[in-house]
Design a protein around this motif. Structure first.
Motif, PDB file in Angstrom:
ATOM      1  N   THR A   1     -23.756  34.296 -35.150  1.00 31.41           N
ATOM      2  CA  THR A   1     -24.546  35.482 -35.462  1.00 31.41           C
ATOM      3  C   THR A   1     -24.446  36.499 -34.334  1.00 31.41           C
ATOM      4  OG1 THR A   1     -26.526  34.471 -34.490  1.00 31.41           O
ATOM      5  CG2 THR A   1     -26.189  34.171 -36.868  1.00 31.41           C
ATOM      6  N   ARG A   2     -23.607  36.195 -33.338  1.00 26.06           N
ATOM      7  CA  ARG A   2     -23.456  37.089 -32.196  1.00 26.06           C
ATOM      8  C   ARG A   2     -22.123  37.824 -32.258  1.00 26.06           C
ATOM      9  NH1 ARG A   2     -25.644  32.202 -29.564  1.00 26.06           N
ATOM     10  NH2 ARG A   2     -27.896  32.532 -29.387  1.00 26.06           N
ATOM     11  N   THR A   3     -21.998  38.863 -31.434  1.00 25.14           N
ATOM     12  CA  THR A   3     -20.803  39.696 -31.450  1.00 25.14           C
ATOM     13  C   THR A   3     -19.725  39.193 -30.494  1.00 25.14           C
ATOM     14  OG1 THR A   3     -21.805  41.157 -29.782  1.00 25.14           O
ATOM     15  CG2 THR A   3     -22.092  41.747 -32.113  1.00 25.14           C
ATOM     16  N   VAL A   4     -20.038  38.197 -29.683  1.00 25.44           N
ATOM     17  CA  VAL A   4     -19.060  37.644 -28.748  1.00 25.44           C
ATOM     18  C   VAL A   4     -18.905  36.152 -29.000  1.00 25.44           C
ATOM     19  CG1 VAL A   4     -19.486  39.365 -26.959  1.00 25.44           C
ATOM     20  CG2 VAL A   4     -20.837  37.274 -26.988  1.00 25.44           C
ATOM     21  N   GLY A   5     -17.747  35.620 -28.613  1.00 26.30           N
ATOM     22  CA  GLY A   5     -17.518  34.189 -28.770  1.00 26.30           C
ATOM     23  C   GLY A   5     -16.894  33.849 -30.117  1.00 26.30           C
ATOM     24  N   LEU A   6     -16.404  32.626 -30.197  1.00 28.90           N
ATOM     25  CA  LEU A   6     -15.717  32.159 -31.397  1.00 28.90           C
ATOM     26  C   LEU A   6     -16.634  31.486 -32.404  1.00 28.90           C
ATOM     27  CD1 LEU A   6     -12.369  30.614 -30.072  1.00 28.90           C
ATOM     28  CD2 LEU A   6     -12.626  32.581 -31.560  1.00 28.90           C
ATOM     29  N   GLY A   7     -17.825  31.100 -31.976  1.00 30.82           N
ATOM     30  CA  GLY A   7     -18.681  30.346 -32.881  1.00 30.82           C
ATOM     31  C   GLY A   7     -18.261  28.887 -32.966  1.00 30.82           C
ATOM     32  N   LEU A   8     -17.788  28.339 -31.833  1.00 28.24           N
ATOM     33  CA  LEU A   8     -17.330  26.946 -31.816  1.00 28.24           C
ATOM     34  C   LEU A   8     -18.264  26.027 -31.032  1.00 28.24           C
ATOM     35  CD1 LEU A   8     -13.454  27.209 -31.258  1.00 28.24           C
ATOM     36  CD2 LEU A   8     -14.648  26.466 -33.323  1.00 28.24           C
ATOM     37  N   GLY A   9     -19.266  26.587 -30.350  1.00 31.00           N
ATOM     38  CA  GLY A   9     -20.099  25.789 -29.462  1.00 31.00           C
ATOM     39  C   GLY A   9     -20.728  24.585 -30.108  1.00 31.00           C
ATOM     40  N   LEU A  10     -21.512  24.791 -31.165  1.00 29.99           N
ATOM     41  CA  LEU A  10     -22.195  23.674 -31.812  1.00 29.99           C
ATOM     42  C   LEU A  10     -21.222  22.800 -32.597  1.00 29.99           C
ATOM     43  CD1 LEU A  10     -25.569  25.237 -33.020  1.00 29.99           C
ATOM     44  CD2 LEU A  10     -25.064  23.967 -30.932  1.00 29.99           C
TER      45      LEU A  10
ATOM     46  N   LYS B   1     -25.291  26.360 -41.386  1.00 30.66           N
ATOM     47  CA  LYS B   1     -23.894  26.633 -41.031  1.00 30.66           C
ATOM     48  C   LYS B   1     -23.596  26.605 -39.539  1.00 30.66           C
ATOM     49  CE  LYS B   1     -22.904  29.533 -45.076  1.00 30.66           C
ATOM     50  NZ  LYS B   1     -22.403  30.863 -45.516  1.00 30.66           N
ATOM     51  N   ALA B   2     -24.623  26.571 -38.687  1.00 28.28           N
ATOM     52  CA  ALA B   2     -24.405  26.675 -37.244  1.00 28.28           C
ATOM     53  C   ALA B   2     -23.386  25.676 -36.691  1.00 28.28           C
ATOM     54  CB  ALA B   2     -25.737  26.549 -36.498  1.00 28.28           C
ATOM     55  N   PRO B   3     -23.373  24.389 -37.152  1.00 29.22           N
ATOM     56  CA  PRO B   3     -22.382  23.450 -36.609  1.00 29.22           C
ATOM     57  C   PRO B   3     -20.981  23.622 -37.191  1.00 29.22           C
ATOM     58  CG  PRO B   3     -24.386  22.326 -37.362  1.00 29.22           C
ATOM     59  CD  PRO B   3     -24.388  23.696 -37.960  1.00 29.22           C
TER      60      PRO B   3
ATOM     61  N   ILE C   1     -30.064  20.272 -37.006  1.00 32.23           N
ATOM     62  CA  ILE C   1     -31.008  21.361 -36.765  1.00 32.23           C
ATOM     63  C   ILE C   1     -32.174  21.052 -37.691  1.00 32.23           C
ATOM     64  CG2 ILE C   1     -31.411  23.842 -36.913  1.00 32.23           C
ATOM     65  CD1 ILE C   1     -28.429  24.234 -36.379  1.00 32.23           C
ATOM     66  N   PRO C   2     -33.275  20.501 -37.149  1.00 31.28           N
ATOM     67  CA  PRO C   2     -34.364  19.967 -37.980  1.00 31.28           C
ATOM     68  C   PRO C   2     -34.884  20.922 -39.045  1.00 31.28           C
ATOM     69  CG  PRO C   2     -34.691  19.373 -35.691  1.00 31.28           C
ATOM     70  CD  PRO C   2     -33.550  20.343 -35.723  1.00 31.28           C
ATOM     71  N   ALA C   3     -35.026  22.227 -38.705  1.00 31.38           N
ATOM     72  CA  ALA C   3     -35.572  23.170 -39.682  1.00 31.38           C
ATOM     73  C   ALA C   3     -35.278  24.588 -39.246  1.00 31.38           C
ATOM     74  CB  ALA C   3     -37.078  22.974 -39.834  1.00 31.38           C
ATOM     75  N   ALA C   4     -35.241  25.485 -40.225  1.00 26.49           N
ATOM     76  CA  ALA C   4     -35.067  26.897 -39.922  1.00 26.49           C
ATOM     77  C   ALA C   4     -36.375  27.462 -39.386  1.00 26.49           C
ATOM     78  CB  ALA C   4     -34.638  27.642 -41.182  1.00 26.49           C
ATOM     79  N   GLY C   5     -36.299  28.625 -38.762  1.00 32.90           N
ATOM     80  CA  GLY C   5     -37.495  29.275 -38.251  1.00 32.90           C
ATOM     81  C   GLY C   5     -37.704  29.027 -36.775  1.00 32.90           C
ATOM     82  N   LYS C   6     -38.829  29.501 -36.265  1.00 31.23           N
ATOM     83  CA  LYS C   6     -39.135  29.369 -34.846  1.00 31.23           C
ATOM     84  C   LYS C   6     -39.944  28.102 -34.575  1.00 31.23           C
ATOM     85  CE  LYS C   6     -40.282  33.011 -32.532  1.00 31.23           C
ATOM     86  NZ  LYS C   6     -40.979  34.219 -32.052  1.00 31.23           N
ATOM     87  N   PRO C   7     -39.769  27.479 -33.409  1.00 30.57           N
ATOM     88  CA  PRO C   7     -38.756  27.804 -32.416  1.00 30.57           C
ATOM     89  C   PRO C   7     -37.388  27.252 -32.803  1.00 30.57           C
ATOM     90  CG  PRO C   7     -39.990  25.901 -31.688  1.00 30.57           C
ATOM     91  CD  PRO C   7     -40.644  26.362 -32.981  1.00 30.57           C
TER      92      PRO C   7
END
Length: 236
Positions: free
Chosen positions: A190-199, A182-184, A215-221
């Motif tokens: 997932t943060r408390t500031v900003g609109l969530g429009l960056g990606l 969902k990031a794009p 986003i190739p895959a979930a997890g780190k990095p």
């Protein structure tokens, strides 16, 4: 029915966007409004003036970024084209990202994997903004000790088109499965500031340049990949 549903969906998006924008601008105005109320009685106070300067600077940056995001979301074409070395674009974008999330030391590593110099052709400001949004997201993934790596690689697809892949890797907690999907999307954060429009803005700019964001895959990095097509001679 499909047309009506599409129009209804667009109206819901506009309503949601208007509500989020009003909220974001309102938050940016709070410190300015607070200082304005105290301006007459405390203007000679050096500490107050320093606080006022900081409040105005941060609020202007916050609103200016929002304005840029709205402009790029509204564009469906590349307005300007110029050649820019990818290494230079990365450097400019990182400096831009640091304006919104200052870091104490320079911790950006760049690896071109031995590639020949890549020259992109496109809207320089738009591409810089797109990359800056990804880099800002990477910096904010670990504000205590941000370490951001940019890796680039070129390849030819089955049709003979040459691509450059730009991967931005952070040292934060990484993407959850939901966040990776969902990031794009607009307003997902997932943060408390900003609109969530960056990606979301980054994806729009990249797609306007006939590329794609993944986003190739979930997890780190945490990794975000921007892929852009190049001309046959490697200089798009």
């Amino acid at each position: 029915l499909r047309k009506l549903e599409s129009e209804a969906s667009n109206l819901r998006l506009v309503r949601s966007m208007a509500d989020r924008i009003a909220h974001e601008v309102g938050n940016a105005m709070v410190p300015i409004s607070t200082h304005q109320q105290l301006l007459a009685e405390r203007f000679k106070d050096q500490e107050f003036r320093a606080s006022l300067d900081h409040a105005m600077s941060e609020s202007v940056k916050r609103v200016s970024r929002l304005i840029s995001q709205m402009r790029y979301l509204a564009r469906d074409a590349v307005l300007n084209r110029e050649a820019v070395p990818l290494t230079q674009l990365v450097d400019e974008a990182y400096r831009e990202a640091q304006k919104f999330q200052p870091v104490k030391s320079h911790k950006l590593s760049y690896d071109d994997n031995g590639n020949h110099p890549v020259i992109l052709t496109g809207d320089r400001q738009a591409l810089r903004h797109a990359l800056a949004e990804v880099l800002l997201n990477a910096i904010q993934a670990n504000t205590a000790d941000p370490k951001v790596a940019v890796r680039t690689q070129t390849e030819n697809d089955s049709r003979g088109t040459e691509w450059v892949h730009i991967e931005v890797v952070d040292n934060g907690a990484g993407f959850s499965t939901e966040a990776a999907q969902k990031a794009p999307s607009p307003f997902f954060t997932t943060r408390t500031v900003g609109l969530g429009l960056g990606l979301c803005v980054t994806r729009k700019i990249v797609e306007t340049h006939l590329g794609h964001l993944t986003i190739p895959a979930a997890g780190k990095p945490g990794t975000v990949r921007i892929s852009l097509p190049l001309a046959p001679d490697g200089n798009n």
